[in-house]
Design an enzyme around this catalytic site. Structure first.
Site, PDB file in Angstrom:
ATOM      1  N   GLY A   1     -13.735  -9.519  14.635  1.00  0.00           N
ATOM      2  CA  GLY A   1     -13.201  -9.846  15.963  1.00  0.00           C
ATOM      3  C   GLY A   1     -13.640  -8.788  16.960  1.00  0.00           C
ATOM      4  O   GLY A   1     -14.835  -8.552  17.154  1.00  0.00           O
TER       5      GLY A   1
ATOM      6  N   LYS B   1     -11.782  -4.568   4.998  1.00  0.00           N
ATOM      7  CA  LYS B   1     -12.686  -5.718   5.163  1.00  0.00           C
ATOM      8  C   LYS B   1     -14.118  -5.228   5.381  1.00  0.00           C
ATOM      9  O   LYS B   1     -15.058  -5.735   4.739  1.00  0.00           O
ATOM     10  CB  LYS B   1     -12.211  -6.571   6.341  1.00  0.00           C
TER      11      LYS B   1
ATOM     12  N   ARG C   1      -7.427 -11.546  18.952  1.00  0.00           N
ATOM     13  CA  ARG C   1      -5.979 -11.702  19.140  1.00  0.00           C
ATOM     14  C   ARG C   1      -5.688 -12.165  20.559  1.00  0.00           C
ATOM     15  O   ARG C   1      -6.421 -11.787  21.483  1.00  0.00           O
ATOM     16  CB  ARG C   1      -5.304 -10.354  18.859  1.00  0.00           C
TER      17      ARG C   1
ATOM     18  N   GLU D   1       1.974   0.441  16.746  1.00  0.00           N
ATOM     19  CA  GLU D   1       1.811  -0.849  17.420  1.00  0.00           C
ATOM     20  C   GLU D   1       2.900  -1.034  18.496  1.00  0.00           C
ATOM     21  O   GLU D   1       2.718  -1.807  19.430  1.00  0.00           O
ATOM     22  CB  GLU D   1       1.877  -1.966  16.367  1.00  0.00           C
TER      23      GLU D   1
ATOM     24  N   SER E   1       6.088   1.915  13.943  1.00  0.00           N
ATOM     25  CA  SER E   1       4.625   1.768  14.028  1.00  0.00           C
ATOM     26  C   SER E   1       4.078   2.109  15.404  1.00  0.00           C
ATOM     27  O   SER E   1       4.718   1.839  16.433  1.00  0.00           O
ATOM     28  CB  SER E   1       4.287   0.307  13.698  1.00  0.00           C
TER      29      SER E   1
ATOM     30  N   GLN F   1       0.831  -1.219   0.000  1.00  0.00           N
ATOM     31  CA  GLN F   1       0.000   0.000   0.000  1.00  0.00           C
ATOM     32  C   GLN F   1       0.866   1.271   0.000  1.00  0.00           C
ATOM     33  O   GLN F   1       0.766   2.120  -0.904  1.00  0.00           O
ATOM     34  CB  GLN F   1      -0.905   0.018   1.240  1.00  0.00           C
ATOM     35  N   ASP F   2       1.726   1.414   1.012  1.00  0.00           N
ATOM     36  CA  ASP F   2       2.500   2.651   1.148  1.00  0.00           C
ATOM     37  C   ASP F   2       3.543   2.787   0.044  1.00  0.00           C
ATOM     38  O   ASP F   2       3.778   3.887  -0.464  1.00  0.00           O
ATOM     39  CB  ASP F   2       3.240   2.684   2.493  1.00  0.00           C
TER      40      ASP F   2
ATOM     41  N   TYR G   1       4.534  -8.844  16.033  1.00  0.00           N
ATOM     42  CA  TYR G   1       4.786  -7.757  15.079  1.00  0.00           C
ATOM     43  C   TYR G   1       5.304  -6.516  15.807  1.00  0.00           C
ATOM     44  O   TYR G   1       6.307  -5.914  15.420  1.00  0.00           O
ATOM     45  CB  TYR G   1       3.489  -7.447  14.316  1.00  0.00           C
TER      46      TYR G   1
HETATM   47  P1  NAP Z   1       1.899  -3.871   3.092  1.00  0.00           P
HETATM   48  O1  NAP Z   1       0.830  -3.374   2.165  1.00  0.00           O
HETATM   49  O2  NAP Z   1       1.716  -5.163   3.791  1.00  0.00           O
HETATM   50  O3  NAP Z   1       3.266  -3.884   2.257  1.00  0.00           O
HETATM   51  C1  NAP Z   1       4.423  -4.513   2.733  1.00  0.00           C
HETATM   52  C2  NAP Z   1       5.262  -4.916   1.544  1.00  0.00           C
HETATM   53  O4  NAP Z   1       6.503  -5.483   2.033  1.00  0.00           O
HETATM   54  C3  NAP Z   1       4.631  -5.983   0.653  1.00  0.00           C
HETATM   55  O5  NAP Z   1       4.727  -5.570  -0.694  1.00  0.00           O
HETATM   56  C4  NAP Z   1       5.479  -7.220   0.909  1.00  0.00           C
HETATM   57  O6  NAP Z   1       5.602  -8.053  -0.195  1.00  0.00           O
HETATM   58  C5  NAP Z   1       6.824  -6.589   1.194  1.00  0.00           C
HETATM   59  N1  NAP Z   1       7.748  -7.493   1.915  1.00  0.00           N
HETATM   60  C6  NAP Z   1       7.497  -8.196   3.031  1.00  0.00           C
HETATM   61  N2  NAP Z   1       8.586  -8.884   3.397  1.00  0.00           N
HETATM   62  C7  NAP Z   1       9.560  -8.624   2.475  1.00  0.00           C
HETATM   63  C8  NAP Z   1      10.895  -9.050   2.307  1.00  0.00           C
HETATM   64  N3  NAP Z   1      11.486  -9.911   3.131  1.00  0.00           N
HETATM   65  N4  NAP Z   1      11.597  -8.554   1.254  1.00  0.00           N
HETATM   66  C9  NAP Z   1      11.027  -7.693   0.380  1.00  0.00           C
HETATM   67  N5  NAP Z   1       9.744  -7.269   0.478  1.00  0.00           N
HETATM   68  C10 NAP Z   1       9.015  -7.732   1.514  1.00  0.00           C
HETATM   69  O7  NAP Z   1       2.178  -2.774   4.237  1.00  0.00           O
HETATM   70  P2  NAP Z   1       1.912  -1.176   4.232  1.00  0.00           P
HETATM   71  O8  NAP Z   1       0.592  -0.922   4.847  1.00  0.00           O
HETATM   72  O9  NAP Z   1       2.255  -0.627   2.904  1.00  0.00           O
HETATM   73  O10 NAP Z   1       2.997  -0.724   5.303  1.00  0.00           O
HETATM   74  C11 NAP Z   1       4.329  -0.381   4.911  1.00  0.00           C
HETATM   75  C12 NAP Z   1       5.246  -0.486   6.126  1.00  0.00           C
HETATM   76  O11 NAP Z   1       4.794   0.414   7.147  1.00  0.00           O
HETATM   77  C13 NAP Z   1       5.300  -1.845   6.788  1.00  0.00           C
HETATM   78  O12 NAP Z   1       6.615  -2.043   7.275  1.00  0.00           O
HETATM   79  C14 NAP Z   1       4.340  -1.735   7.947  1.00  0.00           C
HETATM   80  O13 NAP Z   1       4.698  -2.650   8.970  1.00  0.00           O
HETATM   81  C15 NAP Z   1       4.557  -0.296   8.357  1.00  0.00           C
HETATM   82  N6  NAP Z   1       3.426   0.379   8.985  1.00  0.00           N
HETATM   83  C16 NAP Z   1       2.211   0.366   8.380  1.00  0.00           C
HETATM   84  C17 NAP Z   1       1.153   1.052   8.948  1.00  0.00           C
HETATM   85  C18 NAP Z   1      -0.217   1.060   8.300  1.00  0.00           C
HETATM   86  O14 NAP Z   1      -1.180   1.390   9.004  1.00  0.00           O
HETATM   87  N7  NAP Z   1      -0.324   0.764   7.035  1.00  0.00           N
HETATM   88  C19 NAP Z   1       1.355   1.778  10.140  1.00  0.00           C
HETATM   89  C20 NAP Z   1       2.623   1.783  10.708  1.00  0.00           C
HETATM   90  C21 NAP Z   1       3.661   1.100  10.110  1.00  0.00           C
HETATM   91  P3  NAP Z   1       4.692  -9.395  -0.349  1.00  0.00           P
HETATM   92  O15 NAP Z   1       3.428  -8.921  -0.994  1.00  0.00           O
HETATM   93  O16 NAP Z   1       5.544 -10.255  -1.199  1.00  0.00           O
HETATM   94  O17 NAP Z   1       4.449  -9.920   1.020  1.00  0.00           O
HETATM   95  N1  GDD Z   2      -7.781  -7.257  10.607  1.00  0.00           N
HETATM   96  C1  GDD Z   2      -8.911  -7.351  11.352  1.00  0.00           C
HETATM   97  N2  GDD Z   2      -9.890  -8.198  10.962  1.00  0.00           N
HETATM   98  N3  GDD Z   2      -9.023  -6.561  12.437  1.00  0.00           N
HETATM   99  C2  GDD Z   2     -10.165  -6.651  13.153  1.00  0.00           C
HETATM  100  C3  GDD Z   2     -11.209  -7.505  12.808  1.00  0.00           C
HETATM  101  C4  GDD Z   2     -11.068  -8.331  11.657  1.00  0.00           C
HETATM  102  O1  GDD Z   2     -11.932  -9.123  11.299  1.00  0.00           O
HETATM  103  N4  GDD Z   2     -12.213  -7.345  13.709  1.00  0.00           N
HETATM  104  C5  GDD Z   2     -11.813  -6.432  14.586  1.00  0.00           C
HETATM  105  N5  GDD Z   2     -10.558  -6.004  14.268  1.00  0.00           N
HETATM  106  C6  GDD Z   2      -9.764  -5.030  15.041  1.00  0.00           C
HETATM  107  C7  GDD Z   2      -8.388  -5.533  15.453  1.00  0.00           C
HETATM  108  O2  GDD Z   2      -8.478  -6.402  16.563  1.00  0.00           O
HETATM  109  C8  GDD Z   2      -7.706  -4.203  15.770  1.00  0.00           C
HETATM  110  O3  GDD Z   2      -8.036  -3.790  17.066  1.00  0.00           O
HETATM  111  C9  GDD Z   2      -8.338  -3.245  14.752  1.00  0.00           C
HETATM  112  O4  GDD Z   2      -9.501  -3.905  14.244  1.00  0.00           O
HETATM  113  C10 GDD Z   2      -7.421  -2.867  13.594  1.00  0.00           C
HETATM  114  O5  GDD Z   2      -6.918  -4.049  13.006  1.00  0.00           O
HETATM  115  P1  GDD Z   2      -6.087  -4.019  11.624  1.00  0.00           P
HETATM  116  O6  GDD Z   2      -6.837  -3.263  10.609  1.00  0.00           O
HETATM  117  O7  GDD Z   2      -5.699  -5.425  11.328  1.00  0.00           O
HETATM  118  O8  GDD Z   2      -4.825  -3.111  11.986  1.00  0.00           O
HETATM  119  P2  GDD Z   2      -3.831  -3.144  13.242  1.00  0.00           P
HETATM  120  O9  GDD Z   2      -4.129  -1.967  14.110  1.00  0.00           O
HETATM  121  O10 GDD Z   2      -3.788  -4.468  13.894  1.00  0.00           O
HETATM  122  O11 GDD Z   2      -2.408  -2.951  12.530  1.00  0.00           O
HETATM  123  C11 GDD Z   2      -2.214  -1.974  11.498  1.00  0.00           C
HETATM  124  O12 GDD Z   2      -1.783  -0.765  12.067  1.00  0.00           O
HETATM  125  C12 GDD Z   2      -0.487  -0.787  12.671  1.00  0.00           C
HETATM  126  C13 GDD Z   2      -0.221   0.625  13.232  1.00  0.00           C
HETATM  127  O13 GDD Z   2      -0.854   0.791  14.451  1.00  0.00           O
HETATM  128  C14 GDD Z   2      -1.200  -2.560  10.506  1.00  0.00           C
HETATM  129  O14 GDD Z   2      -1.168  -1.737   9.356  1.00  0.00           O
HETATM  130  C15 GDD Z   2       0.204  -2.590  11.085  1.00  0.00           C
HETATM  131  O15 GDD Z   2       1.132  -2.936  10.041  1.00  0.00           O
HETATM  132  C16 GDD Z   2       0.523  -1.184  11.612  1.00  0.00           C
HETATM  133  O16 GDD Z   2       1.836  -1.138  12.137  1.00  0.00           O
END
Ligand code: NAP
Ligand code: GDD
Length: 329
Positions: free
Chosen positions: A214, A195, A281, A128, A126, A13-14, A152
């Site tokens: 959940g 979702k 979780r 998290e 993050s 995504q990012d 994570y």
């Molecule tokens: P994402 O959509 O899951 O993208 C992660 C990417 O990393 C995927 O393309 C994945 O490829 C690739 N990847 C995983 N393991 C790898 C490896 N060993 N070598 C090379 N590529 C690899 O995540 P995102 O939402 O864009 O987030 C980007 C980053 O910000 C992540 O590190 C995430 O933990 C962090 N983050 C995200 C959020 C959020 O809310 N989105 C918030 C805080 C931090 P595959 O498709 O092959 O798995």
């Molecule tokens: N995924 C998911 N699926 N989450 C659910 C569901 C479900 O069916 N039902 C409830 N939830 C609740 C989770 O328990 C959590 O409290 C919240 O929805 C958000 O879940 P996610 O969207 O999976 O995100 P996250 O907060 O666990 O993690 C994301 O944000 C982090 C930053 O705070 C991810 O993008 C991480 O990569 C990122 O670091």
């Protein structure tokens, strides 16, 4: 001369929004993707950028693949976005998550230290990491303690510390962006915002008749990925390497998210939503709300999207794509 940026996780995504943002700002953009047995779907988020960016196979866990590329490209800026990023999944595959995220980042830092010390490096940290900790005023900020509640989160604390250590020990321009949840039409559909939106749109179109979730009582601070990748680039162009929180400062429960989406689609959510252990979780991070005063004051960052405009964009996207096998981004 154009600046060169190298992005790990470019197909995520990012990564895809960041690639667009950097191209708009006249960068040359390079990135790595992992080998996958289904090639067709792997670059979906990047298809529209074909011929504008350079993508090669590479993996954070294969240090030789990082060395080869970084020695060849000599990037000005490296964005480490690659990770196993799903918190719930990290309880199922803890070894892989920690190895991939933590040792993967170590491989990248070692590569930069040994071969390209002038490359700046961004680490995707993050919210998290905060886990159980909230300051007394109800916010999390740069000074808030880390008490992660998932494999994570633990892996991301390791990477955060590594970033600071390489900054101090080896004088690398290494920054941590502590980003709170951020979403978009490109968000993977097993994260809660996507979702809920995708399933509600399918219910509206009579393709599904239930949404099983959940925990509905946890709270998240949800922003838009497009706004957050701009923050990453600002941090990399600051006069000094530092750590910044990026958040909206608003928090909502998952239940409130569902209420907004179902009302928008004129559906009675009580008729369709149920809960299952499957999506709970072992330990839940209950509450996130970020204070991003520092990045606003020091770097002038300001988000353009509101929660409502972001969710409305996601609804519009899934209305066009809810019944397609191959999504067009
Ligand atoms: P994402 O959509 O899951 O993208 C992660 C990417 O990393 C995927 O393309 C994945 O490829 C690739 N990847 C995983 N393991 C790898 C490896 N060993 N070598 C090379 N590529 C690899 O995540 P995102 O939402 O864009 O987030 C980007 C980053 O910000 C992540 O590190 C995430 O933990 C962090 N983050 C995200 C959020 C959020 O809310 N989105 C918030 C805080 C931090 P595959 O498709 O092959 O798995
Ligand atoms: N995924 C998911 N699926 N989450 C659910 C569901 C479900 O069916 N039902 C409830 N939830 C609740 C989770 O328990 C959590 O409290 C919240 O929805 C958000 O879940 P996610 O969207 O999976 O995100 P996250 O907060 O666990 O993690 C994301 O944000 C982090 C930053 O705070 C991810 O993008 C991480 O990569 C990122 O670091």
């Amino acid at each position: 001369m154009k600046k060169k940026a190298f992005i790990t996780g470019i197909a995520g995504q990012d990564g895809s929004y960041l690639a667009e943002h950097l191209l708009e700002n006249n960068y040359e953009v390079y990135g790595i993707i992992r080998r996958n047995s289904i090639t067709e779907h792997q670059r979906l988020r990047l298809n529209h950028l074909d011929n504008k960016i350079t993508i090669e196979y590479g993996d954070l866990l294969d240090i030789s693949s990082l060395e080869n590329k970084i020695i060849k490209i000599k990037p000005d800026e490296i964005y480490n976005l690659a990770a196993q990023s799903h918190v719930r999944v990290s309880f199922d595959i803890p070894h892989f998550t920690v190895m991939n995220n933590a040792i993967g980042a170590l491989n990248l830092f070692e590569t930069v230290k040994n071969h390209s010390k002038n490359s700046k490096i961004y680490q995707a940290s993050s919210s998290e990491m905060f886990g159980r900790c909230v300051d007394e005023d109800g916010y999390q900020r740069e000074q808030t303690r880390f008490e992660p509640t998932s494999p994570y989160g633990c892996s991301k604390v390791f990477c955060f510390n590594l970033t600071k250590h390489y900054r101090i020990a080896y004088n690398l321009f290494a920054v941590n962006g502590i980003l709170f949840n951020h979403e978009s039409p490109r968000r993977g559909s097993n994260f809660v915002t996507s979702k809920v939106v995708k399933t509600a749109v399918r219910i509206k179109n009579k393709l599904d008749d239930k949404l099983v979730l959940g925990n509905l009582d946890s709270s998240r601070d949800w922003g838009h990925s497009k706004d957050y990748v701009k923050a990453m680039n600002l941090m990399m162009n600051h006069s000094k390497p530092d750590d910044f929180v990026v958040a909206t400062g608003e928090t909502r429960t998952v239940r409130k998210l569902c209420e907004y989406v179902f009302k928008k689609l004129d559906l009675d959510m009580d008729k369709y939503i149920s809960q299952s252990e499957k999506f709970m979780r072992p330990e839940e991070l209950k509450f996130l709300c970020g204070d991003s005063s520092k990045i606003k004051k020091e770097l002038g960052w300001k988000p353009e999207y509101s929660f409502e405009s972001m969710i409305d964009e996601m609804i519009e996207f899934w209305e066009k794509n809810h019944d397609k096998n191959v999504i067009e981004y």
